[in-house]
Each structure stands twice: as structure tokens, then as C-alpha cells.
Design a protein around this motif. Sequence first.
Motif, short mmCIF file in Angstrom:
data_model
loop_
_atom_site.label_atom_id
_atom_site.label_comp_id
_atom_site.label_asym_id
_atom_site.label_seq_id
_atom_site.Cartn_x
_atom_site.Cartn_y
_atom_site.Cartn_z
N GLY A 103 -27.71 -31.14 14.91
CA GLY A 103 -27.64 -29.92 15.72
C GLY A 103 -27.27 -28.69 14.93
N LEU A 104 -27.62 -28.70 13.64
CA LEU A 104 -27.39 -27.50 12.83
C LEU A 104 -28.13 -26.34 13.48
CD1 LEU A 104 -26.28 -26.52 10.04
CD2 LEU A 104 -28.57 -26.93 9.17
N PRO A 105 -27.43 -25.22 13.70
CA PRO A 105 -28.09 -24.09 14.35
C PRO A 105 -29.33 -23.66 13.56
CG PRO A 105 -25.73 -23.70 14.06
CD PRO A 105 -26.06 -24.93 13.30
N LYS A 106 -30.38 -23.36 14.27
CA LYS A 106 -31.63 -22.95 13.60
C LYS A 106 -31.42 -21.70 12.78
CE LYS A 106 -35.46 -24.94 16.03
NZ LYS A 106 -36.52 -24.78 17.03
N LEU A 107 -32.04 -21.68 11.63
CA LEU A 107 -31.92 -20.49 10.77
C LEU A 107 -33.21 -19.69 10.77
CD1 LEU A 107 -29.98 -21.88 7.70
CD2 LEU A 107 -29.12 -20.52 9.57
N LEU A 120 -17.75 -24.11 17.52
CA LEU A 120 -18.30 -24.48 16.20
C LEU A 120 -17.66 -25.77 15.68
CD1 LEU A 120 -20.25 -23.69 13.91
CD2 LEU A 120 -18.35 -22.46 12.85
N GLN A 121 -16.35 -25.90 15.86
CA GLN A 121 -15.67 -27.12 15.40
C GLN A 121 -16.16 -28.33 16.20
OE1 GLN A 121 -13.70 -27.16 12.81
NE2 GLN A 121 -13.07 -25.04 12.57
N ALA A 122 -16.43 -28.14 17.49
CA ALA A 122 -16.95 -29.24 18.31
C ALA A 122 -18.30 -29.70 17.78
CB ALA A 122 -17.05 -28.81 19.77
N ALA A 123 -19.16 -28.72 17.45
CA ALA A 123 -20.48 -29.07 16.91
C ALA A 123 -20.35 -29.69 15.53
CB ALA A 123 -21.35 -27.81 16.84
N PRO A 167 -16.99 -25.65 8.01
CA PRO A 167 -17.84 -25.31 9.16
C PRO A 167 -18.70 -24.05 8.93
CG PRO A 167 -15.50 -25.02 9.70
CD PRO A 167 -15.56 -25.73 8.39
N MET A 168 -18.21 -23.13 8.10
CA MET A 168 -19.02 -21.95 7.79
C MET A 168 -20.31 -22.37 7.06
SD MET A 168 -18.16 -18.70 5.31
CE MET A 168 -16.84 -17.90 6.23
N ALA A 169 -20.16 -23.30 6.12
CA ALA A 169 -21.33 -23.82 5.40
C ALA A 169 -22.31 -24.46 6.39
CB ALA A 169 -20.89 -24.84 4.36
N PHE A 170 -21.77 -25.24 7.31
CA PHE A 170 -22.57 -25.88 8.36
C PHE A 170 -23.36 -24.83 9.14
CE2 PHE A 170 -22.17 -27.07 13.00
CZ PHE A 170 -23.20 -27.99 13.03
N TRP A 171 -22.66 -23.77 9.54
CA TRP A 171 -23.30 -22.73 10.34
C TRP A 171 -24.34 -21.95 9.53
CZ3 TRP A 171 -23.31 -17.26 10.42
CH2 TRP A 171 -23.85 -16.71 11.59
N LEU A 172 -24.04 -21.77 8.25
CA LEU A 172 -24.96 -21.01 7.39
C LEU A 172 -26.14 -21.87 6.91
CD1 LEU A 172 -22.46 -19.05 5.08
CD2 LEU A 172 -24.04 -18.02 6.73
#
Lengths: 229, 229
Positions: free
Chosen positions: A225-229, A69-72, B204-209
Motif C-alpha cells: 500500500g505504498l502511496p502512489k507516486l 502513516l504509522q498505521a500504513a 516512515p518518511m522513506a516509505f511515504w517518499l
Amino acid sequence: MTSITLYYDVVSPWTLFAYQVLKRYRQPWDFQLVLKPMFLGGVMQASGNKPPITVKNKGIWMNQHDLPLQAAFTQTPYKFPETFPLNTIHCMRTLRAIADVAPDKLEKATDLFFGAVWNPPAGTRAEEAIQPSAFPKLLGTNGLFSGDEIENIMKLSTSDDIKNKLKTESGQLVEEGAFGFPWMVAKRSDGQTRPFFGSDRFDPMAFWLGKEWQGPLADGRKPAGLPKL
Amino acid sequence: MTSITLYYDVVSPWTLFAYQVLKRYRQPWDFQLVLKPMFLGGVMQASGNKPPITVKNKGIWMNQHDLPLQAAFTQTPYKFPETFPLNTIHCMRTLRAIADVAPDKLEKATDLFFGAVWNPPAGTRAEEAIQPSAFPKLLGTNGLFSGDEIENIMKLSTSDDIKNKLKTESGQLVEEGAFGFPWMVAKRSDGQTRPFFGSDRFDPMAFWLGKEWQGPLADGRKPAGLPKL
């Protein structure tokens, strides 16, 4: 002037991310980035600290969750080595030698060694890329060093002088409070200094420096490259 | 719906900060905050992890540098207890009992217990504030619980049922990957879940969410009390 001194070993993935972020903020935060090659193994041993991977769950969290996640998030090329941890003592001695003889090229050389560990060319394993036999080619990338310069650096990197410097300075850093990397010492324009540990302290570091945290890309853009929601 | 489950023990200062930040983001990030009282000592032991304070330099960095800055940065009232670490087992059993009998009051009770450890009334020591003899008064703060309810909670908190639940659930959390607190499991609207460790992973949590990180105050304001430059 504001400065941030990064004490680092290219074996540390969180340090890789911190290094990327620091380079991006050099202009917007207007600080001098000072690079200090160290040997993490020596710092861990002298401080009594243990690698995260020695706690099973910490290793799983690190490899499966946090590092990818940090890499992304920091948009850093990153491939976890097949063998880990790697022994980077020769890398760090070489960088320590470069700090002495060609300090103006230390940053570019640091880029190359971080790349060797975390983004080796396709088909190359990190453990091969950090063998001293691979260094001459690596240090010649884009003509960074000439053949003669490389020969000199390689010779110096195995000298007692450089071995002792790396050992002594890593030990001294522990006396100054370090226990792992990235260890960063920030100095403000008013002369105050403060140590920061970890790749995740840039937000409070900005607060302390009186600067703006604008995300890992340093310009407020969201990482791609934000993961798709 | 998006949810973030916080597994916590009120003994952990970084969890205190994470808890403040999570509460502030509940509205802007529109998620359900799920609170799970656990026993950190059990989690550390079962995972083979050790408190940061057991590495001398880590303890110094934590107490002298990181925690005071995080407290200022997150604008959280914070006084490091004279005795530390404290044994919070009775606090966590009490909160676990409240999770069973009055889940709608768990958050307010959690506020009270974090306050007892990290922001006790003037002249009171944290170690006194977390003695079971102090709980009835604490739980009656602002009429949160009536005398009868408090009596019931106190009785339940020392029952084998609650003792076993706290023990079993803390052990199970380690099987699910935890090794320290704050341990947070975020669930996105698309059903994906991901664990986060530490008070410093909100960006990064915000990024992932797919949400916006707007600093520790959740609204883009800078914390007050920026150190003079």
C-alpha cells in the motif's frame, strides 16, 4: 537472555504500533516479551505530562498525519475512535487481573483489548467495545476463556486488590522514569538495561541490542500500500 | 522534484541529528534540502507546547538515555551544554540574515552554529560560543565569509527587518501546523506534501517518499562504536 518489557495501556495508539512491531521481532531478535498492563492516565498525572492532544497542533499532526502513516507503515488495522481519549481503566484492570490469574493468556487478551479500541467490529464504536458489559463476550473470543474463568476475572478486576496493584505499579513506574507510553525497558544478554520511549525507537534499540532493524514488518519487506507516486 | 524543507533552531538536539541524517540522504534520495531558520521559543509559545525538559522524567530520559544513544546511533559529535536551554535568538537572527544575503552559504553557516552549540571547541562553553561577540570569528571559519560580509551580516541580524521576519515566519509556521522541531515538510515528485515531526520519522518518511531507509548513515553501514554485548 534478552528481554523487552512493554508497559502499556490500550488507549495509546503509538503503543498499538509498538506492540505489533515487538511481536514481529520476538523471533528474529530472540527476546522474551514481557507485558505489563498499566494505567496511562495515572502515569501522565504522576509525571506531570500532558496528552499530545492538549496541544492543538500536536493533535492535528497526530490524527491527520502521523498516526495514519504509522498505521500504513506498520500495516496495523486502525480506526481512530469517534470519542477520544477513552477511559480504559476497566480494560487495564481486567488485563492486570489476567496477568495474575492467567499470565499465559495475557498476550491474547491484550490483542483483544487493543482490537476493541483500534479495530472494533464493523458497526461497533470503540467506546461501546470497552464497556465492562462487553468484556465477557470479548474474553470469550475463540474460546480464550471459559464462562467460569471470565466470571472470576470480571470479579477480580473490580477488587480492591487489583485496583490497588494497577495504581501502585503505575505510580512506581513513574518513579522509575516513565512519563508516557509505549515505555519499554530492554535488557541485553550482558545484563544491561535501558528504557526506550515511543514507537519510533526500534532502529536505535536494535543498534543498542546488537540486533538488525529490518523495518516494521521485521523481515525487510516493504509495507504494502505504498502511496502512489 | 522531491524536496524536504527543514524548519530548525540550533538549540534543538533532535534537530541536530535530523539535520545530519537529511544531509546524508540528499544524494541517495535525490532531493533538494531547503533550510528555514526559525525561532523555537516563538514556535513553542505560539503553539502552547512546552519543552520536554519541563516534565522531570522526560528531561531525565532525554539527557541520560535518548540523546546520548541517538548521538551514537547517528554518529554525531555531541556534548550537552552545561547551561540549557540556551537562548539562540541571536544565532537564528544571524542565520535568517544569511538566508537573505547569502543563501548559498546558509548550510555551511548552519553547520557552524549547530557546532557552536553541540560541539564547541575544547575549553569553550556553548553559552559563550553563541554570544554575538563570538559570531565574527565563527562566520570567518575556513574563510566562509570575509570581514566585510560578516560586518554586513551582523548589522543586518539586529535590524528590525530581520527581527520581524524571524518572528513573523515562526508565527506563520505555527499556523501551518508546527509545534516543535525538527519540523520537516516533504514534497514528493507527484506534488504531494506532508509534514513530519521529530528526528525519528525517517523510516516512515522513506516509505511515504518511495525511497529506501538505509539507517542513519544512509548507506546501510552500522554505526561504529556499538556497545559491547
